[in-house]
Write an enzyme that holds these catalytic residues in place. Structure first.
Site, PDB file in Angstrom:
ATOM      1  N   HIS A 107       0.799  -1.222  -0.085  1.00 25.40           N
ATOM      2  CA  HIS A 107       0.091  -0.010   0.025  1.00 25.40           C
ATOM      3  C   HIS A 107       0.882   1.385   0.010  1.00 25.40           C
ATOM      4  O   HIS A 107       0.642   2.180  -0.657  1.00 25.40           O
ATOM      5  CB  HIS A 107      -0.839  -0.007   1.224  1.00 25.40           C
ATOM      6  CG  HIS A 107      -1.716   1.196   1.501  1.00 25.40           C
ATOM      7  ND1 HIS A 107      -1.615   2.027   2.593  1.00 25.40           N
ATOM      8  CD2 HIS A 107      -2.647   2.063   0.749  1.00 25.40           C
ATOM      9  CE1 HIS A 107      -2.324   2.969   2.450  1.00 25.40           C
ATOM     10  NE2 HIS A 107      -2.920   3.156   1.371  1.00 25.40           N
ATOM     11  N   GLU A 110       2.052   2.083  -3.353  1.00 20.94           N
ATOM     12  CA  GLU A 110       0.883   2.531  -4.101  1.00 20.94           C
ATOM     13  C   GLU A 110       1.050   3.879  -4.035  1.00 20.94           C
ATOM     14  O   GLU A 110       0.907   4.688  -5.045  1.00 20.94           O
ATOM     15  CB  GLU A 110      -0.167   1.931  -3.949  1.00 20.94           C
ATOM     16  CG  GLU A 110      -1.269   2.348  -4.622  1.00 20.94           C
ATOM     17  CD  GLU A 110      -2.746   2.674  -3.812  1.00 20.94           C
ATOM     18  OE1 GLU A 110      -3.108   3.794  -3.767  1.00 20.94           O
ATOM     19  OE2 GLU A 110      -3.090   1.902  -2.903  1.00 20.94           O
ATOM     20  N   HIS A 111       1.087   4.565  -3.143  1.00 21.77           N
ATOM     21  CA  HIS A 111       1.205   5.942  -2.806  1.00 21.77           C
ATOM     22  C   HIS A 111       2.467   6.605  -3.429  1.00 21.77           C
ATOM     23  O   HIS A 111       2.341   7.540  -4.308  1.00 21.77           O
ATOM     24  CB  HIS A 111       1.211   6.401  -1.092  1.00 21.77           C
ATOM     25  CG  HIS A 111       0.071   6.398  -0.344  1.00 21.77           C
ATOM     26  ND1 HIS A 111      -0.311   7.547   0.102  1.00 21.77           N
ATOM     27  CD2 HIS A 111      -0.765   5.564  -0.216  1.00 21.77           C
ATOM     28  CE1 HIS A 111      -1.482   7.221   0.824  1.00 21.77           C
ATOM     29  NE2 HIS A 111      -1.695   6.122   0.311  1.00 21.77           N
ATOM     30  N   GLU A 187      -3.554   7.855   7.477  1.00 27.18           N
ATOM     31  CA  GLU A 187      -4.796   7.177   6.886  1.00 27.18           C
ATOM     32  C   GLU A 187      -5.171   5.902   7.763  1.00 27.18           C
ATOM     33  O   GLU A 187      -5.968   5.741   7.905  1.00 27.18           O
ATOM     34  CB  GLU A 187      -4.226   6.917   5.418  1.00 27.18           C
ATOM     35  CG  GLU A 187      -5.380   5.934   4.791  1.00 27.18           C
ATOM     36  CD  GLU A 187      -4.905   5.409   3.260  1.00 27.18           C
ATOM     37  OE1 GLU A 187      -5.756   4.991   2.788  1.00 27.18           O
ATOM     38  OE2 GLU A 187      -3.844   5.962   2.798  1.00 27.18           O
TER      39      GLU A 187
END
Length: 486
Positions: A107, A110-111, A187
């Protein structure tokens, strides 16, 4: 689309830069093989249900699939109704492929893929997409990571050029990595730490998967996210981001020949960086005991219960088994006509909500779940006992012909009407192909649902709704103890 009846504990794709107008429940993964559309047109659906059994009511789109010389798989879904295309690049890697101690790196990467390359500095890709009136986004799941854009058809080559460039050309420095890590931590704070339901979901999933990496959160465990750095991101990038580990899905106003020509001129120039072997993960041992997890939190406004059973996915099931589980979950817990809703909300008036779900698209064993929230005066223990009664009755007596036909018709209708949404179709095929299924399996799913019988549904219930294969979570309000010195 996101299933409105899905509980917050379901494993999720994490969308990080969602446009404000796109609604999403961040803790509910859509089952794209049996997509649950909530906006069916009633009259059209009625016509669909009158179609003779065994005959497709609507022709499936003429989907094409081919592979480039560098190993990139390509799927083309023509949709000529509007001059628009949806361009999605899927990598066959997710959180379940992360090295031990590095949860959250899929994840996090991905950022970081939005931080630019030598050819296209940070922000340029997004600026170009916005400038041509397009939309973009990305998501991470346990089994895949995806990047997509939606624009008018004449800009398709531009999208391919940008996406092909960052497939192997990512440039990272500590100056961009460290601030982005703080974004991911925030997040995690918003999605999980500040959500009692999400925290319980993490605990239930961790308890269900005794050995498989599906037991760790897609976003990662916070103490491990905090240690991620530039070297971790680049190592993961170099290991998995290569054309021979990716699938390009293009849906819209294009032909297979057009897409092939553009793909060869852009993606085709990217050389594979590593050989990709089979995706083998540690598998689950035999589950021999039911487990219970209780989470108390002062922020809980409504107590709730959710239970997950370990069951086969579409990729791991025997022929016909996943389809039977789809129908079983629909009869048991989908909507106001389901067994759980009728029994607990309508007939016995002991719950404000009740339902069930099956997340069939996973590379390895997946989950079927049930859930409910009690009315005031009803304990979670009483609600759990009532849920068990409904399940036991279904296991013992099976399902009625009316339930079977209603559920099969609704599932098939949902799948057919998914064709009205270009992005949904692209996601449908992308998720399937990254979790061990084929284009043909997606096309023929409605036909396989038609063959499900009452006997196969009852057998699925007997085999898989075994509490020894389950974890039951209770979410309760924590009562703060008064200090006796006050």
């Amino acid at each position: 689309m996101v299933r409105s009846d899905c509980p917050q504990s379901v494993r999720l794709p994490i969308d990080n830069r969602l446009k404000p107008q796109i609604p999403i429940n961040p803790f509910c993964e859509t089952d794209f093989v049996a997509i649950r559309l909530t906006q069916l047109i009633a009259a059209a659906a009625f016509v669909l249900l009158l179609a003779p059994a065994g005959e497709p009511a609507v022709a499936a789109p003429n989907v094409s699939a081919f592979k480039l010389g560098n190993g990139l798989e390509v799927v083309v879904i023509p949709d000529r109704r509007t001059p628009v295309v949806t361009h999605m690049l899927w990598y066959k890697v997710g959180s379940a492929d992360e090295p031990p101690g590095k949860s959250g790196i899929a994840h996090f990467l991905e950022h970081l893929l939005f931080k630019g390359t030598k050819k296209n500095p940070a922000g340029k890709f997004s600026q170009v997409v916005a400038g041509i009136g397009g939309q973009e986004n990305a998501f991470t799941s346990s089994d895949y990571t995806g990047y997509y854009q939606r624009t008018s058809r004449e800009h398709l080559k531009t999208l391919m050029e940008f996406e092909a460039d960052r497939m192997t050309g990512l440039v990272l420095t500590d100056d961009v990595v460290k601030p982005e890590l703080n974004v991911v931590l925030e997040e995690q704070n918003q999605r999980v730490a500040n959500s009692p339901a999400a925290r319980l979901g993490e605990q239930v999933e961790a308890a269900l998967y005794l050995n498989h990496p599906y037991g760790r959160p897609v976003i990662g465990w916070r103490h491990e996210i905090e240690t991620l750095d530039r070297e971790d991101a680049l190592a993961f990038y170099k290991r998995f981001y290569t054309p021979n580990n990716a699938i390009l899905v293009v849906a819209g106003d294009v032909s297979a020949d057009e897409v092939k020509t553009l793909a060869e001129a852009t993606y085709g120039k990217v050389l594979p960086t590593i050989e990709i072997g089979p995706r083998r993960r540690p598998q689950e041992p035999a589950h021999i005991s039911p487990r219970h997890v209780t989470l108390a939190d002062p922020r809980v406004e409504q107590p709730s219960l959710n239970r997950s059973y370990l069951v086969p996915s579409a990729a791991t099931a025997k022929p016909g088994e996943a389809e039977a589980l789809d129908v079983l979950a629909h009869i048991l817990g989908h909507g106001t006509t389901s067994r759980l809703y009728r029994a607990l909300v309508v007939d016995r008036s002991m719950a404000v909500s009740a339902g069930g779900w099956y997340s069939g698209t996973a590379l390895d064993q997946t989950r079927l779940g049930v859930y409910g929230s009690p009315k005031p005066g009803v304990t979670l223990a009483q609600l759990e006992e009532a849920i068990d009664t409904v399940i036991d009755d279904l296991v013992a007596k099976g399902v009625t012909p009316e339930e079977l036909e209603r559920s099969k018709n609704r599932l098939i209708a949902d799948a057919i009407y998914a064709q009205d949404n270009q992005a949904t179709m692209a996601r449908w095929y992308g998720v399937a192909l990254t979790t061990g299924l084929s284009v043909e399996a997606v096309k023929t799913w409605p036909d396989r649902i038609r063959t499900v019988t009452a006997e196969t549904v009852q057998q699925a219930a007997k085999t898989w709704l075994d509490k020894r294969r389950s974890v039951t979570g209770h979410l309760i309000k924590e009562t703060l103890r008064k200090d006796p010195r006050s």
